[in-house]
Design a protein around this motif. Structure first.
Motif, PDB file in Angstrom:
ATOM      1  N   PRO A  11       0.838  -1.206   0.000  1.00  0.00           N
ATOM      2  CA  PRO A  11       0.000   0.000   0.000  1.00  0.00           C
ATOM      3  C   PRO A  11       0.867   1.249   0.000  1.00  0.00           C
ATOM      4  O   PRO A  11       1.926   1.299   0.634  1.00  0.00           O
ATOM      5  CB  PRO A  11      -0.812  -0.111   1.282  1.00  0.00           C
ATOM      6  N   PHE A  12       0.410   2.268  -0.741  1.00  0.00           N
ATOM      7  CA  PHE A  12       1.197   3.472  -0.948  1.00  0.00           C
ATOM      8  C   PHE A  12       1.027   4.468   0.196  1.00  0.00           C
ATOM      9  O   PHE A  12      -0.045   4.606   0.764  1.00  0.00           O
ATOM     10  CB  PHE A  12       0.805   4.148  -2.266  1.00  0.00           C
ATOM     11  N   HIS A  85      -3.813   0.328  -3.063  1.00  0.00           N
ATOM     12  CA  HIS A  85      -3.187  -0.146  -4.302  1.00  0.00           C
ATOM     13  C   HIS A  85      -3.483   0.771  -5.488  1.00  0.00           C
ATOM     14  O   HIS A  85      -3.176   0.421  -6.629  1.00  0.00           O
ATOM     15  CB  HIS A  85      -3.697  -1.554  -4.629  1.00  0.00           C
ATOM     16  N   ARG A  86      -4.100   1.912  -5.254  1.00  0.00           N
ATOM     17  CA  ARG A  86      -4.520   2.790  -6.354  1.00  0.00           C
ATOM     18  C   ARG A  86      -3.872   4.168  -6.258  1.00  0.00           C
ATOM     19  O   ARG A  86      -3.661   4.696  -5.174  1.00  0.00           O
ATOM     20  CB  ARG A  86      -6.031   2.950  -6.354  1.00  0.00           C
ATOM     21  N   ILE A  87      -3.625   4.723  -7.456  1.00  0.00           N
ATOM     22  CA  ILE A  87      -3.090   6.070  -7.588  1.00  0.00           C
ATOM     23  C   ILE A  87      -3.853   6.759  -8.717  1.00  0.00           C
ATOM     24  O   ILE A  87      -4.111   6.156  -9.763  1.00  0.00           O
ATOM     25  CB  ILE A  87      -1.578   6.065  -7.916  1.00  0.00           C
ATOM     26  N   ASN A 116       3.123  -6.607  -6.199  1.00  0.00           N
ATOM     27  CA  ASN A 116       4.525  -6.427  -6.573  1.00  0.00           C
ATOM     28  C   ASN A 116       4.828  -5.045  -7.141  1.00  0.00           C
ATOM     29  O   ASN A 116       5.945  -4.782  -7.569  1.00  0.00           O
ATOM     30  CB  ASN A 116       4.953  -7.483  -7.603  1.00  0.00           C
ATOM     31  N   GLY A 117       3.823  -4.173  -7.192  1.00  0.00           N
ATOM     32  CA  GLY A 117       4.048  -2.828  -7.709  1.00  0.00           C
ATOM     33  C   GLY A 117       3.940  -2.704  -9.212  1.00  0.00           C
ATOM     34  O   GLY A 117       4.300  -1.670  -9.777  1.00  0.00           O
TER      35      GLY A 117
END
Length: 157
Positions: A11-12, A85-87, A116-117
């Motif tokens: 997670p970002f 997991h979202r941008i 895994n990005g």
């Protein structure tokens, strides 16, 4: 087979999302379709304007067509929002066609990443604005945008 991670991974955090956006911008500014496609999952699904693209092979073919048409392409991306997991990003890029007509294309993208990005889904909305050559704002040698070049907000875009 598990693919190697492409940090930063979700997670970002705000910092890791900003870094992920800059790494994506850097990759696209290098304009290497095969290398760019490796940032996406093998089965990545895209909607780009009205075109639907699936998988790395189609991504690389799409980008090859794009950069053959959009000459002297220079892109700036900026983080808009992130969660897990979202941008979401906003961006602008400048380019010219083979007749020398310049454009600034404005867009928004929604991205979803695997653990895994790697980007699994990309949804892009883009509008093209014809501009005069003297209206260009993206002035750096082709390739990565220099760290000291202003971003979208600093340019008033």
């Amino acid at each position: 087979m598990t693919e190697p991670a492409r940090p930063p991974v979700p997670p970002f955090t705000r910092a890791s999302a900003i870094l992920k956006v800059r790494l994506a911008e850097d990759g696209w500014n290098r304009r290497d379709p095969v290398q760019v496609s490796l940032a996406y999952t093998a089965d990545s699904a895209w909607r780009n304007r009205a075109e639907f693209v699936n998988g790395r092979e189609q991504i690389a073919a799409f980008l090859s067509r794009k950069w053959a048409k959009e000459l002297d392409y220079r892109l700036i991306k900026e983080l808009w929002a992130f969660d897990g997991h979202r941008i979401a990003v906003r961006y602008a890029y400048e380019w010219h066609d083979d007749s020398g007509n310049w454009f600034r294309s404005y867009g928004n993208e929604n991205w979803e990443f695997d653990d895994n990005g790697l980007m699994a889904r990309r949804f892009a909305c883009i509008n093209d604005l014809p501009i005069q050559a003297d209206e260009r704002k993206f002035h750096w040698p082709l390739g990565r945008r220099p760290d000291d070049h202003p971003g979208l907000s600093e340019l008033g875009l």
